[in-house]
Design a protein around this motif. Structure first.
Motif, short mmCIF file in Angstrom:
data_model
loop_
_atom_site.label_atom_id
_atom_site.label_comp_id
_atom_site.label_asym_id
_atom_site.label_seq_id
_atom_site.Cartn_x
_atom_site.Cartn_y
_atom_site.Cartn_z
N MET B 439 -33.95 40.68 25.72
CA MET B 439 -32.84 40.14 26.63
C MET B 439 -31.56 40.73 26.42
O MET B 439 -30.46 40.44 26.70
CB MET B 439 -32.47 38.69 26.24
N GLY B 440 -31.49 41.93 25.62
CA GLY B 440 -30.33 42.50 24.99
C GLY B 440 -29.76 41.72 23.85
O GLY B 440 -30.42 40.80 23.23
N ALA B 441 -28.58 42.12 23.15
CA ALA B 441 -28.46 41.60 22.02
C ALA B 441 -28.59 40.16 22.00
O ALA B 441 -27.53 39.51 22.80
CB ALA B 441 -27.11 42.19 21.50
N ASP B 442 -29.17 39.33 21.17
CA ASP B 442 -29.20 37.93 21.19
C ASP B 442 -29.45 37.52 19.80
O ASP B 442 -30.09 38.20 18.94
CB ASP B 442 -30.48 37.57 22.12
N HIS B 443 -28.93 36.17 19.38
CA HIS B 443 -29.17 35.57 18.14
C HIS B 443 -29.97 34.61 18.03
O HIS B 443 -30.60 34.58 17.15
CB HIS B 443 -27.68 35.12 17.47
N THR B 444 -30.19 33.85 19.02
CA THR B 444 -30.89 32.62 18.75
C THR B 444 -32.27 32.93 18.65
O THR B 444 -33.21 32.22 18.26
CB THR B 444 -30.74 31.60 19.90
N PHE B 445 -32.65 34.35 19.19
CA PHE B 445 -33.94 34.48 19.31
C PHE B 445 -34.85 35.01 18.07
O PHE B 445 -35.99 34.48 17.83
CB PHE B 445 -33.79 35.77 20.16
N GLY B 446 -34.00 35.31 16.93
CA GLY B 446 -34.47 35.68 15.83
C GLY B 446 -33.55 35.63 14.61
O GLY B 446 -33.04 36.64 14.02
#
Lengths: 72, 568
Positions: B439-446
């Motif tokens: 999704m592009g830079a994402d934090h909730t993902f990992g």
């Protein structure tokens, strides 16, 4: 002397005298036991680094402790 | 059987289909990403007629299970050029469940000069109404007008004036339990996709009569209670209720990864002026409409949201999240919660993502358009966004575009999506996650930050990021709030037991994780098919060349390493 700052917690600031280095996991439990507050999962930071349970804490250390929350 | 309502936005034709497959059972990102992958040509123009927008509820939507009504919205992102799933709280998921809908698909697109429409979905009919009276208005005005016309209990979805102009960092706003469209699926530019279909609002009326049918009602009730009891048993969850995500300000400052001065630094002097304790104390002191604890959906036992009041106690903004406090606060060197709240409110009204536009303002400050720390200038830049000035349109296109136009090399993004609130050179686990998200830079993902023994080292971070990519994707995969993890932690059994009691479907933990991994595979394949190569999963070169002063670190993750973290 070791200073442990429990941020966002009722425990607050705890100062403990240490003669010899002690494992962080035992030290933090002693801190919690003093205030009779259940800690839950925490993050402990010393000099910008996360502190692990078996890391040794020594006289002069200052440790910041946070509840292990996350962003969203 | 689970229903998908397909709405052709060009012809007005409506078709309902029903399916019983596992993807429809789970809903959420499991369903939205599969539908995007299957039905949207990967190379299509995201703002053209071949893109589709899918609104999916989750497996436990409409039930009494806490925090189970997230709305997952999927399509091809105009911001990243890849697949996008962005989700929001609020009441839309509940209303869809009462109408018996697992998914609403907006398909095709009318001519550019077609008028704006409001799609109204009720028990007896689906209507296309003239939406021109909403055009050009801010989201708060739109929200009031929609509530006036359709009732505060209707589940409304709308976009801001920036999305109407097809700008890339625009989100989709969904009704909260008070009937205010303040819950955003903010990331990836899906607001512009909705606008490209000339749909200015979609309303799910509160006249649905579909009740959840339980195969084993007693077990379901027990299981639902268990989820809440597990949450209560976790000592950290009460602190999360009290402080919300804002607690991360202090944690990131201590770890030297608090984005500061356009991601040049990881520490901001005076960060305590915008931390969780200050926010809590301010809300309490001002009283009035302020709330330190607030639910974005019902039922929710976590209630991590907040209502931030102005000096007179009147609602200024709800919610203010950590990511916004960092990207619109420390990243701009602002130490004023009122200013952050004001900027957040303008962003919500204009319909833009606070992260991407916060990062774009950081870029603009680095370009010399304003001084870092200048509160009035930061608010003025947000006003430019609201008023759609040429500069405002650039900022509302996200930090990558803003950096290109303004001549700034240090652009904090991956795949065009702004880096969330963890400075990547100081946390290589989060950096690996940013480089691995489809999704592009994402934090909730990992979210690795809490489990990195040495955050500045990249050793072991492929495995760590992959571990948390799965953990972080589990809740999205079934339309649950990410913070239900405070309840079940890493054990999915209580939630999988609820699915069994509800539908009779038995899914083991291993099978469930396989579905999560398969979703990631599908998403990455879409991006590959869209022409995104492994060279695109990089930070700006400056992150590799310049040291972050507080940690002494540069970015050192190679293409080969991040590729490993994207392989499933």
């Amino acid at each position: 002397m070791v200073i442990v700052n429990f941020r966002l917690s009722e425990i607050g600031r705890v100062v403990i005298s240490l003669n010899d280095p002690e494992k962080w996991e035992t030290l933090v439990q002693r801190c919690a036991a003093r205030s009779a507050i259940e800690l839950g999962t925490i993050l402990a930071v010393r000099r910008g680094r996360l502190l692990q349970g078996d890391d040794l804490v020594a006289d002069g250390d200052e440790i910041e402790v946070f509840p292990a929350l996350s962003g969203g | 059987m689970f229903s998908i309502l397909r709405i052709n936005t060009a012809t007005g034709a409506v078709k309902k289909e029903a399916f019983a497959s596992t993807e429809y059972l789970l809903g959420g990102r499991t369903l939205s990403s599969r539908l995007v992958s299957r039905e949207v040509p990967a190379t299509c123009d995201p703002l053209g007629r071949h893109n589709k927008l899918f609104f999916c509820t989750g497996v436990l939507a409409g039930t009494t299970v806490s925090s189970s009504d997230r709305l997952s919205i999927g399509g091809k992102s105009p911001l990243t050029g890849g697949i996008k799933e962005s989700n929001a709280g609020g009441i839309v998921g509940t209303r869809m469940a009462r109408q018996g809908l697992r998914c609403i698909a907006l398909e095709d697109a009318p001519q550019d000069d077609a008028g704006w429409k409001i799609i109204v979905i009720g028990r007896d009919k689906i209507e296309f109404l003239d939406g021109s009276f909403l055009a050009g208005k801010g989201v708060y005005d739109k929200s009031d007008l929609l509530a006036e016309r359709f009732g505060k209990k209707a589940g409304c979805i709308t976009i801001g004036p920036t999305a109407e102009k097809l700008l890339l960092a625009t989100g989709i706003a969904c009704s909260d339990p008070h009937g205010v469209c303040s819950r955003y699926a903010g990331r990836g530019g899906l607001g512009a996709v909705m606008a490209s279909k000339k749909v200015i609002a979609m309303v799910i009326l509160d006249d649905g009569e579909v009740e959840p049918q339980f195969l084993d009602q007693e077990n379901f009730k027990e299981g639902s209670k268990k989820v809440v009891n597990l949450l209560k048993a976790n000592p950290v969850s009460s602190l999360f209720t009290k402080y919300g995500t804002a607690a991360m300000v202090d944690i990131c400052q201590a770890l030297k990864v608090l984005p500061t001065q356009n991601f040049r630094h990881g520490v901001m002097e005076g960060a305590e002026k915008i931390n969780a304790q200050t926010m809590y104390d301010t809300i309490k002191a001002r009283g009035g409409e302020g709330k330190t604890q607030h639910a974005c959906m019902h039922p929710c036992a976590i209630q991590c949201s907040n209502v931030y009041p102005d000096k007179d106690g009147k609602l200024l903004c709800s919610p203010i999240e950590y990511e916004t406090m960092a990207l619109m606060g420390s990243n701009l060197c602002l130490k004023d919660l009122d200013a952050i709240a004001e900027m957040n409110r303008i962003a919500n009204d204009a319909g833009v993502d606070t992260l991407d536009v916060g990062a774009a303002i950081g870029v603009a400050m680095e370009a010399g358009l304003a001084e870092f720390g200048d509160t009035k200038a930061a608010v003025r830049l947000m006003e430019e966004v609201r008023h759609l000035t040429p500069l405002g349109r650039i900022l509302a296109s996200g930090c990558k575009i803003a950096a290109k136009v303004l001549g700034v090399r240090h652009a904090p993004h991956v795949l065009g999506q702004a880096i969330p609130a963890y400075e990547p050179r100081g946390t290589k686990g989060m950096a690996m996650t940013y480089l691995s998200s489809p999704m592009g830079a994402d934090h909730t993902f990992g979210f690795t930050l809490r489990d990195e023994a040495v955050p500045t080292s990249k050793e072991g971070k492929v495995e760590l990021s992959k571990k948390f990519q799965v953990i972080g994707s589990r809740m999205d995969a079934m339309g649950m709030c990410n913070f239900v993890r405070y309840s079940v932690q890493n054990n999915m059994t209580p939630l999988l037991d609820l699915i069994k009691a509800h539908y009779g479907a038995e899914i083991s933990e291993v099978e469930f994780d396989d579905i999560v991994k398969e979703t990631l595979r599908i998403e990455h394949q879409f991006n590959t098919d869209a022409g995104i190569s492994h060279h695109d999963y990089r930070f700006a070169e400056t992150f590799y060349e310049e040291v972050q002063p507080e940690t002494g670190e540069k970015m050192d993750i190679t293409d080969e390493e991040s590729l490993l973290a994207r392989q499933w």
